[in-house]
Design a protein around this motif. Sequence first.
Motif, PDB file in Angstrom:
ATOM      1  N   GLU A 294       0.844  -1.187   0.000  1.00 48.54           N
ATOM      2  CA  GLU A 294       0.000   0.000   0.000  1.00 48.54           C
ATOM      3  C   GLU A 294       0.878   1.235   0.000  1.00 48.54           C
ATOM      4  O   GLU A 294       1.867   1.298   0.710  1.00 48.54           O
TER       5      GLU A 294
ATOM      6  N   TRP B   2      -1.952   6.700  -2.600  1.00 50.90           N
ATOM      7  CA  TRP B   2      -3.216   6.170  -3.118  1.00 50.90           C
ATOM      8  C   TRP B   2      -4.411   6.850  -2.464  1.00 50.90           C
ATOM      9  O   TRP B   2      -5.464   6.986  -3.057  1.00 50.90           O
ATOM     10  N   TYR B   3      -4.258   7.212  -1.195  1.00 48.97           N
ATOM     11  CA  TYR B   3      -5.378   7.708  -0.393  1.00 48.97           C
ATOM     12  C   TYR B   3      -5.376   9.214  -0.221  1.00 48.97           C
ATOM     13  O   TYR B   3      -6.037   9.737   0.672  1.00 48.97           O
TER      14      TYR B   3
ATOM     15  N   HIS C   8      -7.540  11.957  -5.920  1.00 55.67           N
ATOM     16  CA  HIS C   8      -7.974  10.639  -6.392  1.00 55.67           C
ATOM     17  C   HIS C   8      -8.349   9.681  -5.275  1.00 55.67           C
ATOM     18  O   HIS C   8      -9.013   8.678  -5.509  1.00 55.67           O
ATOM     19  N   GLY C   9      -7.915   9.966  -4.073  1.00 58.10           N
ATOM     20  CA  GLY C   9      -8.193   9.096  -2.944  1.00 58.10           C
ATOM     21  C   GLY C   9      -8.523   9.891  -1.706  1.00 58.10           C
ATOM     22  O   GLY C   9      -8.497  11.123  -1.714  1.00 58.10           O
TER      23      GLY C   9
ATOM     24  N   TYR D  50     -10.826   5.406   0.275  1.00 59.10           N
ATOM     25  CA  TYR D  50     -10.954   4.961  -1.109  1.00 59.10           C
ATOM     26  C   TYR D  50      -9.727   5.406  -1.872  1.00 59.10           C
ATOM     27  O   TYR D  50      -9.016   6.324  -1.473  1.00 59.10           O
ATOM     28  N   LYS D  51      -9.512   4.709  -2.966  1.00 58.87           N
ATOM     29  CA  LYS D  51      -8.436   5.058  -3.894  1.00 58.87           C
ATOM     30  C   LYS D  51      -8.983   4.865  -5.294  1.00 58.87           C
ATOM     31  O   LYS D  51     -10.007   4.205  -5.497  1.00 58.87           O
TER      32      LYS D  51
END
Length: 170
Positions: free
Chosen positions: A42, A46-47, A51-52, A69-70
């Motif tokens: 991870e 990403w988060y 976008h996340g 969410y990602k």
Amino acid sequence: MSQTQFREVSPDAAELQPILTGLFVEYSALYGDYFARHREEELTEWYLPPHGLFIVLERDGEIIAMGAYKAFDAETAELKRIWTRSDLRRQGLALTVLEELERRALRAGYHKLFLTTGFRQAGAVRLYLAHGYQPLFDINRDPESYSQPPHDGRLRFTKTIGITATAQAS
């Protein structure tokens, strides 16, 4: 009277460690090292918006639940880390987190959601089915069978958000 509120946090914030530890201890108790062979690394980014997102639900300043969410693809957000402290279960907190993630993903421009849960998490399966998530597996089959090859133990779900029933039918 207790007050609850959502707050965005960085997924690597030190304040998240106790609740993340609780999540991973529970996963370890349920699955041992089953998912070790399928573990993905991870990445914090990403988060992060746009976008996340990683959120916590707090009650009187104490973190009691979380979710994230990602980006899965350009129109789909993948929900992750939806978890409630084990001593606070059966209060609707996971649903509260799920609904907040849906609202925020829609505001971020996503129109589909994707998520997975483990084959031994019957409560999570019931939650997702009860709230409009479509299973991408046979719900009449023994969930343990998804732990055997060629399966990877993850039960997958999808949901369309932000599109009215009329638009979906056309």
